[in-house]
Write an enzyme that holds these catalytic residues in place. Sequence first.
Site, short mmCIF file in Angstrom:
data_model
loop_
_atom_site.label_atom_id
_atom_site.label_comp_id
_atom_site.label_asym_id
_atom_site.label_seq_id
_atom_site.Cartn_x
_atom_site.Cartn_y
_atom_site.Cartn_z
N HIS A 14 0.85 -1.19 0.00
CA HIS A 14 0.00 0.00 0.00
C HIS A 14 0.88 1.24 0.00
CE1 HIS A 14 -2.98 2.94 1.73
NE2 HIS A 14 -3.73 2.34 0.83
N GLY A 15 1.80 1.26 -0.97
CA GLY A 15 2.68 2.42 -1.12
C GLY A 15 2.11 3.35 -2.17
N GLU A 57 1.58 -5.70 -16.92
CA GLU A 57 1.64 -4.51 -17.78
C GLU A 57 2.33 -3.34 -17.09
OE1 GLU A 57 0.26 -4.03 -21.23
OE2 GLU A 57 1.79 -2.56 -20.78
N LYS A 64 13.25 -3.43 -17.27
CA LYS A 64 12.19 -3.24 -18.27
C LYS A 64 12.67 -3.72 -19.64
CE LYS A 64 10.31 0.62 -15.64
NZ LYS A 64 10.44 2.05 -15.38
N GLY A 106 4.86 7.14 -11.69
CA GLY A 106 3.90 7.82 -10.82
C GLY A 106 2.79 6.87 -10.37
N1 HSE Z 1 11.05 4.67 -11.05
C1 HSE Z 1 10.43 4.35 -12.29
C2 HSE Z 1 10.72 5.43 -13.29
C3 HSE Z 1 8.94 4.27 -12.17
O1 HSE Z 1 11.27 6.46 -12.91
O2 HSE Z 1 10.41 5.25 -14.45
C4 HSE Z 1 8.35 2.95 -12.33
O3 HSE Z 1 9.04 2.03 -13.06
#
Ligand code: HSE
Length: 447
Positions: free
Chosen positions: A29-30, A146, A222, A324
């Site tokens: 719950h962040g 996703e 990613k 965000g």
């Molecule tokens: N910290 C990551 C960013 C957000 O700045 O893109 C979520 O992956």
Amino acid sequence: MTDHGKPSSPQYNPGKGEGSPVGIALLGHGTVGAQVLRLMQEYSDELEHRIGGPLEVKGVAVRNMEKHRDSVPAELLTDDAFGLINRDDVDIVVEVIGGIDYPRELVLAALKAGKSVVTANKALVAAHYQELGDASDESNVDLYFEAAVAAAIPVVGPLRRSLAGDRIKSVMGIVNGTTNFILDGMDSTGADYDEMLAEATRLGYAEADPTADVEGYDAASKAAILASIAFHTPVYASDVHREGITNISPEDIKAARAAGYVIKLLAICERFNNEEGQEVVAARVHPTLVPRSHPLASVSKSFNAIFVEAEAAGRLMFYGNGAGGAPTASAVLGDIVGAARNKVHGGRAPGQSTYANLPIADFGEVYTRYHVDMSVEDRIGVLAEIAKIFTNHGISLRTVRQHQGEDHARLILVTHSAREKDLEDVVEELKQLEAVRGIESVIRLEE
Ligand code: HSE
């Protein structure tokens, strides 16, 4: 097999039936978890129509209950995540904790218990892609992620579904909002690195430990996920060549600006034939010079943008909010709806496809262009000596610029596409050359 050709395994999910409630366990719950909970409550009627049954939050598991007493209804709050996962009335487990080892245990426990999982955790997925995929296959449940890549931007779904019939050649883009926010701020306002990092943290873009952002670990996770899906090959974060932005100085930014470029932290995933003609894949994350006229140059603040190049589809671009709480929660909600529909109506989303299992190329095998900035003696024959080293390694020069210093010259060379290994050898030889006083920077360049 049944009459309908469906496996007769007791694990097969025939669906709970239209109108059945779908139980949700929220783990974390962040910044993201709070938004997921808010949106599930706020949009509950619409979500019920889209799913075919109501979503019912059965509990919110946190490590420190005191911290969340004011924001989570008392009857939902628990610090027993495993107990919550294993409740009979929980159908979907939503993991928004972060980290790797503890969430891995939770997610595996959930999948083994026959719960579908929605996670926003890129580090987890990039470290255990195959294991998690296998666990979801074994239980015939969904594993959605996703939100793990570029938050609100739908790119995992399009790669897994819409482009499932095509052959993807490359996926390239800006996948970290924090570093884009920092680099963009340094470029457009002249602010310094620390100032921009503090602001990114305040706005909730940066990870709890911003090292993950500024050293490129977040983008590497990613990139690993994108490469795994795009090339049907397990690619792990440890397979991704990674460089962060902490060595990018205000001078680099100014020099790039003066030459008509902007510096962006790019993630680049590609499938190509190596020197031996073998098809391989590679994924890398590093600061990259991009011409100011390039669409990626205008991706500002914490926005992300991803280009996909596929053989039949050609070039596609995905752009939007990549960080965000609410944008990430939007992607989580989309996955919850998908998993919940399957719980109500039966069936499963596409799982991890790793059949191609292509070899991962060494970073040295990768081809790109280079921008080499060096201080040299200003005398006859220096340029020829330098050019000869490039020629000896089969690297063709595209542009050469010289700026006059007081007692030396600044030489800026841009190469045509060259192999990383060859460029590294060139740089080593240049450093030995008496006429070269110093290599100021070597930055890769994409056009
Ligand atoms: N910290 C990551 C960013 C957000 O700045 O893109 C979520 O992956």
